[in-house]
Design a protein around this motif. Structure first.
Motif, PDB file in Angstrom:
ATOM      1  N   ILE A 189       0.840  -1.201   0.000  1.00  0.00           N
ATOM      2  CA  ILE A 189       0.000   0.000   0.000  1.00  0.00           C
ATOM      3  C   ILE A 189       0.873   1.250   0.000  1.00  0.00           C
ATOM      4  N   VAL A 190       1.845   1.291   0.918  1.00  0.00           N
ATOM      5  CA  VAL A 190       2.756   2.430   1.028  1.00  0.00           C
ATOM      6  C   VAL A 190       4.171   1.917   0.765  1.00  0.00           C
ATOM      7  N   VAL A 191       4.806   2.421  -0.268  1.00  0.00           N
ATOM      8  CA  VAL A 191       6.153   1.987  -0.633  1.00  0.00           C
ATOM      9  C   VAL A 191       7.183   2.797   0.146  1.00  0.00           C
ATOM     10  N   ILE A 192       8.124   2.106   0.786  1.00  0.00           N
ATOM     11  CA  ILE A 192       9.241   2.761   1.481  1.00  0.00           C
ATOM     12  C   ILE A 192      10.437   2.739   0.536  1.00  0.00           C
ATOM     13  N   PRO A 193      10.796   3.861  -0.065  1.00  0.00           N
ATOM     14  CA  PRO A 193      11.863   3.853  -1.083  1.00  0.00           C
ATOM     15  C   PRO A 193      13.243   3.631  -0.481  1.00  0.00           C
ATOM     16  N   LEU A 194      14.099   3.001  -1.272  1.00  0.00           N
ATOM     17  CA  LEU A 194      15.504   2.806  -0.920  1.00  0.00           C
ATOM     18  C   LEU A 194      16.311   3.303  -2.109  1.00  0.00           C
ATOM     19  N   THR A 195      16.789   4.551  -2.015  1.00  0.00           N
ATOM     20  CA  THR A 195      17.394   5.230  -3.151  1.00  0.00           C
ATOM     21  C   THR A 195      18.922   5.166  -3.108  1.00  0.00           C
ATOM     22  N   LYS A 196      19.530   5.594  -4.222  1.00  0.00           N
ATOM     23  CA  LYS A 196      20.993   5.668  -4.274  1.00  0.00           C
ATOM     24  C   LYS A 196      21.526   6.683  -3.266  1.00  0.00           C
ATOM     25  N   LYS A 197      20.758   7.747  -3.043  1.00  0.00           N
ATOM     26  CA  LYS A 197      21.167   8.754  -2.068  1.00  0.00           C
ATOM     27  C   LYS A 197      21.273   8.138  -0.674  1.00  0.00           C
ATOM     28  N   ASP A 198      20.333   7.265  -0.324  1.00  0.00           N
ATOM     29  CA  ASP A 198      20.381   6.587   0.974  1.00  0.00           C
ATOM     30  C   ASP A 198      21.651   5.747   1.105  1.00  0.00           C
ATOM     31  N   TRP A 199      22.005   5.022   0.051  1.00  0.00           N
ATOM     32  CA  TRP A 199      23.213   4.196   0.079  1.00  0.00           C
ATOM     33  C   TRP A 199      24.470   5.051   0.160  1.00  0.00           C
ATOM     34  N   LEU A 200      24.495   6.184  -0.539  1.00  0.00           N
ATOM     35  CA  LEU A 200      25.657   7.068  -0.492  1.00  0.00           C
ATOM     36  C   LEU A 200      25.859   7.632   0.908  1.00  0.00           C
ATOM     37  N   ILE A 201      24.752   8.062   1.535  1.00  0.00           N
ATOM     38  CA  ILE A 201      24.846   8.581   2.899  1.00  0.00           C
ATOM     39  C   ILE A 201      25.288   7.478   3.853  1.00  0.00           C
ATOM     40  N   PHE A 202      24.748   6.296   3.668  1.00  0.00           N
ATOM     41  CA  PHE A 202      25.072   5.156   4.530  1.00  0.00           C
ATOM     42  C   PHE A 202      26.561   4.827   4.479  1.00  0.00           C
ATOM     43  N   PHE A 203      27.077   4.604   3.270  1.00  0.00           N
ATOM     44  CA  PHE A 203      28.485   4.236   3.144  1.00  0.00           C
ATOM     45  C   PHE A 203      29.406   5.409   3.460  1.00  0.00           C
ATOM     46  N   GLY A 204      28.976   6.639   3.142  1.00  0.00           N
ATOM     47  CA  GLY A 204      29.789   7.806   3.439  1.00  0.00           C
ATOM     48  C   GLY A 204      30.005   7.969   4.940  1.00  0.00           C
ATOM     49  N   LEU A 205      28.928   7.901   5.714  1.00  0.00           N
ATOM     50  CA  LEU A 205      29.039   8.037   7.171  1.00  0.00           C
ATOM     51  C   LEU A 205      29.791   6.864   7.779  1.00  0.00           C
ATOM     52  N   LEU A 206      29.583   5.681   7.234  1.00  0.00           N
ATOM     53  CA  LEU A 206      30.275   4.501   7.759  1.00  0.00           C
ATOM     54  C   LEU A 206      31.780   4.586   7.508  1.00  0.00           C
ATOM     55  N   ILE A 207      32.166   5.028   6.318  1.00  0.00           N
ATOM     56  CA  ILE A 207      33.593   5.165   5.989  1.00  0.00           C
ATOM     57  C   ILE A 207      34.247   6.242   6.845  1.00  0.00           C
ATOM     58  N   LEU A 208      33.573   7.375   7.003  1.00  0.00           N
ATOM     59  CA  LEU A 208      34.126   8.460   7.825  1.00  0.00           C
ATOM     60  C   LEU A 208      34.303   8.018   9.276  1.00  0.00           C
ATOM     61  N   THR A 209      33.352   7.259   9.782  1.00  0.00           N
ATOM     62  CA  THR A 209      33.451   6.773  11.158  1.00  0.00           C
ATOM     63  C   THR A 209      34.639   5.832  11.323  1.00  0.00           C
ATOM     64  N   ASN A 210      34.830   4.930  10.359  1.00  0.00           N
ATOM     65  CA  ASN A 210      35.949   3.989  10.450  1.00  0.00           C
ATOM     66  C   ASN A 210      37.294   4.706  10.304  1.00  0.00           C
ATOM     67  N   ILE A 211      37.363   5.719   9.428  1.00  0.00           N
ATOM     68  CA  ILE A 211      38.596   6.484   9.294  1.00  0.00           C
ATOM     69  C   ILE A 211      38.941   7.157  10.602  1.00  0.00           C
ATOM     70  N   SER A 212      37.931   7.751  11.238  1.00  0.00           N
ATOM     71  CA  SER A 212      38.147   8.420  12.524  1.00  0.00           C
ATOM     72  C   SER A 212      38.558   7.437  13.601  1.00  0.00           C
ATOM     73  N   LEU A 213      37.971   6.250  13.583  1.00  0.00           N
ATOM     74  CA  LEU A 213      38.301   5.242  14.603  1.00  0.00           C
ATOM     75  C   LEU A 213      39.760   4.817  14.541  1.00  0.00           C
TER      76      LEU A 213
END
Length: 217
Positions: A189-213
């Protein structure tokens, strides 16, 4: 950002921070989480509660490791105490602007969890107000018979369990009457989108966190 990716990101960051000590990373995560909450226009009262309530746990950890530990380690004390705020604020970011219904739908659509799991979560959450009302009615009925059922009374919880079982049976019948069939494909009924922007933000924040660690202590 997609609710499922927000949850996974917060889980991975919290897990990595718990495995590797990095006070700088903790502070950076706290700052970015606060900025995100402010940008989403969180109420001042809610923000103050997120800062004040974890303070007791954070201060207890700091005092134990800094003042009452045989080998006092200020860095380790600050690291563990700031982790409390990391966990609290990341959870707040996950739940920010995300409804329970939207999160359950995201788990079903994006992570492909069974529909019975998503509907079970929704049913459990939506039944909480009814259970509160049922407990009040049970206590009121007992007081009319001259009985006082305290919060820890076994009789109160036994009666509440009976009410919950009856509600669960009614819910199952209601879902079947509306055409719900377990393990069958259902329309969305209601579609929850999963866009390329979501993946970019996800991997971007994850990479930055690991670099900082691995770069900062």
């Amino acid at each position: 950002m997609n609710p499922s990716l927000k949850f996974i990101l917060a889980f991975i960051i919290s897990l990595e921070i718990s495995l590797k000590a990095s006070l700088t990373t903790n502070i950076l995560v706290i700052v970015f989480a606060l900025i995100y909450l402010i940008c989403t226009r969180i109420k001042i009262k809610e923000l103050l509660l997120l800062i004040i309530l974890p303070f007791i746990a954070a201060f207890t950890i700091f005092a134990t490791l800094y003042w009452f530990s045989p080998a006092s380690d200020p860095y380790y004390a600050w690291d563990l105490s700031t982790r409390v705020y990391v966990y609290t604020l990341t959870i707040a970011c996950v739940t920010r602007n995300v409804t329970v219904t939207g999160f359950a739908r995201s788990l079903e659509q994006n992570l492909h969890l069974p529909s019975k799991f998503a509907y079970g979560v929704l049913a459990a959450i939506n039944i909480i107000p009814k259970m509160r009302m049922a407990v009040k009615q049970i206590r009121a009925a007992a007081m009319m018979r001259g009985m006082y059922l305290s919060f820890w009374s076994p009789v109160l919880y036994f009666k509440a369990i009976l009410v919950a079982l009856n509600s669960a049976d009614n819910l199952a019948q209601g879902m079947e009457s509306h055409g719900y069939v377990e393990d069958q494909k259902r329309s969305t009924i209601v579609v929850i989108p999963l866009t390329k922007k979501d993946w970019l933000i996800f991997f971007g924040l994850l990479i930055l966190t690991n670099i900082s660690l691995f770069l900062f202590k």
